[in-house]
Motif scaffolding. Structure first.
Motif, PDB file in Angstrom:
ATOM      1  N   HIS A   2       0.793  -1.215   0.000  1.00 46.09           N
ATOM      2  CA  HIS A   2       0.000   0.000   0.000  1.00 46.09           C
ATOM      3  C   HIS A   2       0.828   1.268   0.000  1.00 46.09           C
ATOM      4  N   VAL A  10      -0.301  -4.826   5.839  1.00 45.24           N
ATOM      5  CA  VAL A  10      -1.116  -4.984   7.038  1.00 45.24           C
ATOM      6  C   VAL A  10      -2.356  -5.772   6.653  1.00 45.24           C
ATOM      7  N   SER A  11      -3.161  -5.158   5.842  1.00 48.95           N
ATOM      8  CA  SER A  11      -4.321  -5.860   5.328  1.00 48.95           C
ATOM      9  C   SER A  11      -4.827  -5.047   4.162  1.00 48.95           C
ATOM     10  N   ASP A  12      -5.137  -5.717   3.098  1.00 47.83           N
ATOM     11  CA  ASP A  12      -5.447  -4.992   1.887  1.00 47.83           C
ATOM     12  C   ASP A  12      -6.622  -5.581   1.155  1.00 47.83           C
ATOM     13  N   ALA A  13      -7.151  -4.780   0.244  1.00 55.18           N
ATOM     14  CA  ALA A  13      -8.199  -5.268  -0.635  1.00 55.18           C
ATOM     15  C   ALA A  13      -7.595  -6.313  -1.560  1.00 55.18           C
ATOM     16  N   ARG A  59      -4.128 -16.228   3.109  1.00 53.73           N
ATOM     17  CA  ARG A  59      -4.983 -15.179   2.568  1.00 53.73           C
ATOM     18  C   ARG A  59      -4.771 -15.014   1.061  1.00 53.73           C
TER      19      ARG A  59
END
Lengths: 437, 214
Positions: free
Chosen positions: B57, B84-87, B129
């Motif tokens: 990101h 971290v966490s993404d679409a 994921r």
């Protein structure tokens, strides 16, 4: 979404490849050097009056622009060819300091080219209709007007941001525009011009004028033109204010939503984390919970939209288990369907399995994987903990056997539990789908 | 390749970079770090690390820009995406740009070192994921009766991906399917290749349906 990204791309082109208009060292200066022809032919920026075509030509040929301007003006006023050549040059010749022409820019952008194509078709249709009606004046002046109109349309849709800013500045200096420095003058000139046109219209539509179709058309045209001249700026301004107001309201709304979200969830969680600083497990749990919340908010919002689905239920499962037990739940879900009794039962069984892992496995994390296929929905719960001997447990810990296996079986699915001491536990739950989407 | 992979870190947050440095410890040799795109490209090309750890990101889609610019001039440099966490769309995009894998920043230090080693030796690293995202990406194609399409995943590849998504390690996948770990790795690499070659239309259809489906 799509249009936003398109806009971004245009902006990126403008800022990266055309940063300094006319400052490129490889190109000639933007002023004619008398008697010296310079390449390449570029529309001028500094000496531009409309599109910079003549200014550019004077640089290219090394001639004083004054003479060229006179020639251009005459050929344009004589109608037809001069106008078409001018507009064509405007569209196909790149501006100084830019690498691609307006036409190229429109062709590169699918949305813009569709707009231009559609509008040109409508214009052509209007013209053809007039021709069929058999109007004399149209046939001679029609095609140049059509070509010019399409050309200006292309310019309007495809000019670079830099050129657009310059054009707007030019427009603002016109006497009829009301963005200039002397508004009363523009109002006055608009009123005079508008009333004059209306007068022409009334005259042309009088019984005497109506004897020829020419007169009728001229009359209607003059009336429309007069009204436009008087009222268009006011109308445009109202429209612009409405748009601005709506945009402002939307922005305020977004800001309020964002502030509420940050306050209710992020700040609260941070406060809780500070309070439980001496309890690492609690801190981790709070942080994970917050991460999950934010993630859902940022990325999954359009998917969930209030409806209960398989994936939202699995997420909820993970949240609940993490909240009540000292364990991390890693969730991966592929595909999604709306929840029904079967899906509820499947997730409830999965929850049982995850809770079991949290209570007994001793593992730091449990993986939950859900998948929706055309004919079935599966849920897998896996931990790498201490495991157990199935037969030994079955008798006294009825929980697994009953809750999980019976629940699934009563809905026509299968549950397979695999475990061995030291190698973790694997629960596979599969339900057939009754309805296909 | 030497025992200690040479690693370069690209992330616009100093806090994250120092965290990664601490996690990796002495297991790797950190040859540099950068917090913005242009500096990253120049320094990576100059120092030629084995593996670049790259934040998904970065502002303005920076991660992809870095991968594409570097790959054009030095295809031997490998990338591992970290976030971290993404679409899903962002992650798939960066893998399609050429990243050899994707892990989340919550990964443990040991697992991160292991992932770096794998990528350095040319393997692909799929976190659960990422496996889920990839399965999701190829899903519309699975639903319809697919003709002989080279872009489709084979049954074996699907099995491997599903097990990884369920949380199996490569070794556990190998045991479960009765194949060698090397074979698992080659399946995963094949999936990565197919993802990178998959036709744009197919994946945009996926991205679109993701937004529409409830």
């Amino acid at each position: 979404m799509a249009s936003a990204s398109v806009a971004c791309q245009n902006w990126a082109i403008a800022t990266t490849s055309e940063p300094a208009v006319g400052a490129s060292p490889t190109e000639s200066v933007d002023r004619p050097v008398l008697g010296a022809s310079q390449r390449p032919f570029r529309r001028s920026v500094e000496t531009a009056i409309v599109g910079g075509v003549v200014g550019g030509l004077s640089v290219r040929l090394g001639i004083r622009p004054r003479w060229l301007r006179a020639v251009a003006l005459v050929s344009i006023l004589l109608g037809g060819t001069g106008l078409i050549v001018y507009v064509a040059a405007w569209v196909f010749v790149p501006r100084r300091g830019e690498s691609i022409s307006i036409a190229q820019r429109v062709v590169n952008d699918r949305r813009e080219s569709q707009i231009v194509l559609a509008s040109s078709t409508i214009l052509a249709a209007v013209l053809v209709t007039l021709l069929v009606v058999g109007h004399q004046g149209v046939s001679s002046a029609g095609w140049p007007v059509l070509v010019t109109a399409v050309g200006l349309l292309v310019v309007w849709r495809g000019s670079s941001p830099a050129e657009r800013i310059d054009l707007q500045a030019h427009l603002a200096r016109l006497p009829f525009s009301d963005t200039g420095s002397r508004p009363w003058r523009s109002v006055l000139s608009r009123l005079v011009g508008g009333v004059a046109l209306l007068g022409v219209g009334v005259a042309a539509l009088s019984p005497r004028g109506l004897q020829s179709t020419n007169g009728a058309l001229l009359g209607v045209g003059a009336m429309v033109g007069g009204f436009l001249l008087i009222f268009a700026p006011w109308w445009v301004r109202t429209l612009r204010e409405l748009t601005n107001e709506r945009r402002e309201r939307l922005r305020a709304q977004t800001r309020a939503d964002f502030a509420a979200r940050v306050h209710d969830s992020v700040l609260q969680t941070l406060a809780l984390i500070q309070k439980s600083a001496e309890d690492p497990a609690a801190v981790i749990r709070l942080a994970r919970q917050q991460e999950r919340d934010l993630r859902t908010w940022l990325f999954d919002e359009p998917r969930v939209a209030g409806a209960t689905t398989f994936s939202s239920l699995v997420d909820q499962l993970a949240r609940d288990v993490e909240e009540h037990y000292d364990i991390t739940v890693d969730v991966v879900v592929v595909g999604d369907i709306a929840a029904d009794d079967d899906v509820d039962a499947l997730v409830a069984a999965g929850r049982e399995a995850a809770v079991n892992a949290a209570k007994w496995s001793g593992a730091a994390s449990v993986s939950v994987y859900g998948e929706v296929e055309t004919d079935r929905v599966s849920l897998f719960v896996r931990d790498a903990g201490r495991g157990f001997v199935l037969d030994a447990v079955a008798a006294d810990r009825r929980g697994i056997a009953h809750s999980i296996e019976e629940r699934i079986r009563s809905h026509g699915g299968t549950a397979v539990i695999r475990s061995a001491p030291g190698s973790g536990t694997d629960v596979e739950l599969v339900l057939g789908r009754r309805t296909t989407p | 390749m030497s025992e200690r992979p040479r690693v370069f870190i690209v992330d616009d947050h100093e806090l994250i970079r120092s965290g990664i440095r601490a996690e990796l410890g002495d297991a790797v040799e950190i040859v540099g770090e950068a917090d913005e795109v242009d500096a990253a490209i120049a320094m990576i090309l100059e120092r030629a690390p084995d593996v670049v750890l790259l934040d998904v990101h970065m502002p303005l889609g920076g991660g992809q820009v870095v991968i594409e610019a570097v790959a054009k001039r030095d295809p031997t440099i490998r990338f591992l995406a970290l976030s971290v966490s993404d679409a899903a769309e962002d992650v798939i995009a960066i893998v399609r740009a050429g990243a050899r894998g994707y892990v989340t920043k919550t990964i443990s230090g040991a697992a991160l070192v292991d992932a770096v080693r794998r990528v350095a030796s040319g393997d692909a690293v799929f976190s659960p994921r990422l496996a889920g995202f990839v399965l999701d990406a190829f899903r519309p194609a699975l639903d319809v009766e697919a003709p002989d399409d080279v872009d489709q995943l084979s049954t074996r590849e699907l099995q491997v991906l599903r097990l990884i998504a369920r949380g199996f390690s490569y070794r556990e996948v190998a045991d479960e399917l009765g194949i060698a770990v090397k074979t698992v790795e080659s399946h995963v690499s094949a999936v990565l290749r197919k993802l990178q070659l998959a036709n744009r239309h197919q994946l945009s259809h996926w991205a679109h349906s993701r937004r529409l489906l409830g």
